[in-house]
Write an enzyme that holds these catalytic residues in place. Structure first.
Site, PDB file in Angstrom:
ATOM      1  N   ASP A 105     -57.579 -20.005 -22.502  1.00  0.00           N
ATOM      2  CA  ASP A 105     -58.058 -19.375 -21.255  1.00  0.00           C
ATOM      3  C   ASP A 105     -59.576 -19.185 -21.289  1.00  0.00           C
ATOM      4  OD1 ASP A 105     -55.396 -19.144 -20.280  1.00  0.00           O
ATOM      5  OD2 ASP A 105     -55.106 -17.418 -21.571  1.00  0.00           O
ATOM      6  N   HIS A 137     -51.168 -14.116 -21.253  1.00  0.00           N
ATOM      7  CA  HIS A 137     -51.319 -15.562 -21.079  1.00  0.00           C
ATOM      8  C   HIS A 137     -50.194 -16.118 -20.205  1.00  0.00           C
ATOM      9  CE1 HIS A 137     -52.322 -19.703 -21.761  1.00  0.00           C
ATOM     10  NE2 HIS A 137     -51.075 -19.931 -22.146  1.00  0.00           N
TER      11      HIS A 137
HETATM   12  P1  NAD Z   1     -43.977 -30.464 -28.098  1.00  0.00           P
HETATM   13  O1  NAD Z   1     -42.576 -30.576 -27.606  1.00  0.00           O
HETATM   14  O2  NAD Z   1     -44.846 -31.664 -28.006  1.00  0.00           O
HETATM   15  O3  NAD Z   1     -43.974 -30.014 -29.633  1.00  0.00           O
HETATM   16  C1  NAD Z   1     -43.227 -28.923 -30.070  1.00  0.00           C
HETATM   17  C2  NAD Z   1     -42.814 -29.172 -31.500  1.00  0.00           C
HETATM   18  O4  NAD Z   1     -42.074 -28.038 -31.945  1.00  0.00           O
HETATM   19  C3  NAD Z   1     -41.872 -30.403 -31.660  1.00  0.00           C
HETATM   20  O5  NAD Z   1     -42.401 -31.297 -32.625  1.00  0.00           O
HETATM   21  C4  NAD Z   1     -40.571 -29.783 -32.128  1.00  0.00           C
HETATM   22  O6  NAD Z   1     -39.849 -30.584 -33.051  1.00  0.00           O
HETATM   23  C5  NAD Z   1     -41.072 -28.507 -32.809  1.00  0.00           C
HETATM   24  N1  NAD Z   1     -40.027 -27.514 -32.991  1.00  0.00           N
HETATM   25  C6  NAD Z   1     -39.045 -27.120 -32.159  1.00  0.00           C
HETATM   26  N2  NAD Z   1     -38.266 -26.199 -32.761  1.00  0.00           N
HETATM   27  C7  NAD Z   1     -38.790 -25.996 -33.983  1.00  0.00           C
HETATM   28  C8  NAD Z   1     -38.449 -25.166 -35.080  1.00  0.00           C
HETATM   29  N3  NAD Z   1     -37.393 -24.356 -35.032  1.00  0.00           N
HETATM   30  N4  NAD Z   1     -39.205 -25.222 -36.185  1.00  0.00           N
HETATM   31  C9  NAD Z   1     -40.295 -26.043 -36.243  1.00  0.00           C
HETATM   32  N5  NAD Z   1     -40.667 -26.853 -35.256  1.00  0.00           N
HETATM   33  C10 NAD Z   1     -39.914 -26.822 -34.138  1.00  0.00           C
HETATM   34  O7  NAD Z   1     -44.640 -29.228 -27.353  1.00  0.00           O
HETATM   35  P2  NAD Z   1     -46.201 -28.833 -27.283  1.00  0.00           P
HETATM   36  O8  NAD Z   1     -46.817 -29.477 -26.103  1.00  0.00           O
HETATM   37  O9  NAD Z   1     -46.799 -29.042 -28.627  1.00  0.00           O
HETATM   38  O10 NAD Z   1     -46.095 -27.263 -26.937  1.00  0.00           O
HETATM   39  C11 NAD Z   1     -45.565 -26.357 -27.866  1.00  0.00           C
HETATM   40  C12 NAD Z   1     -45.561 -24.939 -27.322  1.00  0.00           C
HETATM   41  O11 NAD Z   1     -46.899 -24.483 -27.101  1.00  0.00           O
HETATM   42  C13 NAD Z   1     -44.847 -24.772 -25.980  1.00  0.00           C
HETATM   43  O12 NAD Z   1     -44.070 -23.605 -26.007  1.00  0.00           O
HETATM   44  C14 NAD Z   1     -45.988 -24.613 -24.976  1.00  0.00           C
HETATM   45  O13 NAD Z   1     -45.617 -23.887 -23.838  1.00  0.00           O
HETATM   46  C15 NAD Z   1     -46.978 -23.839 -25.823  1.00  0.00           C
HETATM   47  N6  NAD Z   1     -48.366 -23.883 -25.350  1.00  0.00           N
HETATM   48  C16 NAD Z   1     -49.095 -22.729 -25.425  1.00  0.00           C
HETATM   49  C17 NAD Z   1     -50.408 -22.699 -25.030  1.00  0.00           C
HETATM   50  C18 NAD Z   1     -51.206 -21.435 -25.150  1.00  0.00           C
HETATM   51  O14 NAD Z   1     -52.287 -21.356 -24.555  1.00  0.00           O
HETATM   52  N7  NAD Z   1     -50.792 -20.449 -25.908  1.00  0.00           N
HETATM   53  C19 NAD Z   1     -51.004 -23.864 -24.531  1.00  0.00           C
HETATM   54  C20 NAD Z   1     -50.253 -25.035 -24.464  1.00  0.00           C
HETATM   55  C21 NAD Z   1     -48.918 -25.033 -24.880  1.00  0.00           C
HETATM   56  C1  LMR Z   2     -51.368 -23.528 -20.898  1.00  0.00           C
HETATM   57  O1  LMR Z   2     -51.967 -22.548 -20.446  1.00  0.00           O
HETATM   58  O2  LMR Z   2     -51.800 -24.691 -20.750  1.00  0.00           O
HETATM   59  C2  LMR Z   2     -50.106 -23.322 -21.675  1.00  0.00           C
HETATM   60  O3  LMR Z   2     -49.675 -22.008 -21.629  1.00  0.00           O
HETATM   61  C3  LMR Z   2     -49.032 -24.288 -21.321  1.00  0.00           C
HETATM   62  C4  LMR Z   2     -48.450 -24.076 -19.965  1.00  0.00           C
HETATM   63  O4  LMR Z   2     -47.214 -24.056 -19.871  1.00  0.00           O
HETATM   64  O5  LMR Z   2     -49.187 -23.952 -18.995  1.00  0.00           O
END
Ligand code: NAD
Ligand code: LMR
Length: 319
Positions: free
Chosen positions: A156, A183
């Site tokens: 953010d 967030h």
């Molecule tokens: P993705 O599906 O590409 O990757 C997620 C990974 O987690 C996969 O490789 C999967 O195998 C693994 N996984 C699932 N269960 C698991 C477990 N029990 N133990 C270990 N690994 C496990 O998803 P992504 O795009 O990398 O996003 C991941 C998370 O991050 C999502 O929840 C998304 O909403 C969040 N996210 C948060 C922010 C933020 O600003 N905080 C920003 C973007 C994404």
């Molecule tokens: C973001 O802000 O990009 C993450 O929280 C992923 C989402 O679901 O928007």
């Protein structure tokens, strides 16, 4: 000043995913990290082999499947958790709760057993609820330290800095916009009035930027059209947060990042504001400071939503 170490062990849980892979590359390039552990349910041997060919001093190892989770965590100074499912168009972050709440809970249980003193950076959504879940898990295990659990909201700030620099024609390397609250949607509150360098915004400009920052995650989810949410910008932001945590651990003074942490700044038990990172983690949670009437209106609204999301996480962890 306490100088603890200059090189750290970091574990990434969910390391084979969209965020996990790019983040692992950025961490492998960080000279503060000597030992990088990549954990996921599948594919970590390949990701670790690939990364191990980069000529940086950091050693990298892959760990796959629940049997290897504790080995991935043992002795870690910092655990970064991007494990879990991402959004598709039309979903809110809270729609991910049903799957991600249990993933974060189980990974944190393993942390309490294998690395109870590590700093934990939680990326998995919905962050507004997964941070309370993690905290409850540590409380139950008798090793809760509120200074050590962080919800990663750095994206953010990264977005706010980018959008404000573009809108106002500023040097992007100089801009710093604090973002408070949580967030998700309206719980994301950029404090444009506290932008550094000092900047004036018309009411219309402030509203347009605020709403864009609140919806920036959705902007990416829609552009990716079903292929997930932000991964590259998130990896960049998470690498920045991880580095700030390690610089703080090493005793470097004046390291600040906004993060969603246990907080006494408002009546809510968790809240994002600027945090001073130090040898014990979140050494000081900073106050909100002066805000405009426009920002105060958003603050009142966001507290209502955030309260519900926090309670949902606490209830889940204690059910
Ligand atoms: P993705 O599906 O590409 O990757 C997620 C990974 O987690 C996969 O490789 C999967 O195998 C693994 N996984 C699932 N269960 C698991 C477990 N029990 N133990 C270990 N690994 C496990 O998803 P992504 O795009 O990398 O996003 C991941 C998370 O991050 C999502 O929840 C998304 O909403 C969040 N996210 C948060 C922010 C933020 O600003 N905080 C920003 C973007 C994404
Ligand atoms: C973001 O802000 O990009 C993450 O929280 C992923 C989402 O679901 O928007």
């Amino acid at each position: 000043m306490t100088v603890t170490k200059s090189q750290y062990s970091v574990a990434v849980l969910g390391a084979a995913g969209g965020i996990g892979q790019s983040l692992s590359l950025l961490l492998k390039m960080n000279p503060l990290i000597s030992d990088l552990r990549l954990y996921d349910l599948a594919n970590t041997p390949g990701v670790a082999a690939d990364l191990s060919h980069t000529n940086t001093t950091c050693q990298v190892r892959g760990f796959m499947g629940a049997d290897q989770l504790k080995d991935a965590l043992k002795g870690a100074d910092l655990v970064v958790i991007p494990a879990g499912v991402p959004r598709k168009p039309g979903m809110t972050r809270d729609d991910l709760f049903a799957i991600n709440a249990g993933i974060v809970r189980d990974l944190c249980v393993a942390c309490t057993e294998a690395c109870p003193n590590a700093l934990i950076n939680i990326i998995s959504n919905p962050v507004n609820s997964t941070v309370p879940i993690a905290s409850e898990v540590f409380k139950k295990a008798g090793c809760y330290d509120p200074k050590k659990i962080f919800g990663v909201t750095t994206l953010d700030i990264v977005r706010s800095n980018t959008f404000v620099a573009e809108a106002k024609g500023l040097d992007i390397n100089d801009v710093d916009v604090p973002v408070i609250g949580g967030h998700a949607g309206i719980t994301i509150l950029p404090l444009l009035s506290q932008t550094y360098p000092k900047c004036d915004f018309t009411a219309e400009e402030a509203d347009k930027l605020t709403v864009r920052i609140q919806n920036a995650g959705t902007e990416v989810v829609e552009a990716k059209a079903g292929a997930g949410s932000a991964t590259l910008s998130m990896a960049y932001a998470a690498a920045r947060m991880a580095e700030a945590c390690l610089r703080g651990l090493s005793g470097e003074p004046d390291v600040y990042e906004c993060s969603y942490v246990a907080s006494n700044i408002t009546e809510l038990p968790y809240f994002a504001t600027k945090v001073r990172l130090g040898p014990s983690g979140a050494d000081e949670v900073m106050p909100i400071g002066d805000i405009t009437e426009y920002e105060a209106d958003w603050l009142a609204k966001l507290k209502v939503e955030l309260t519900g999301s926090i309670q949902k996480g606490v209830d889940f962890a204690n059910q």
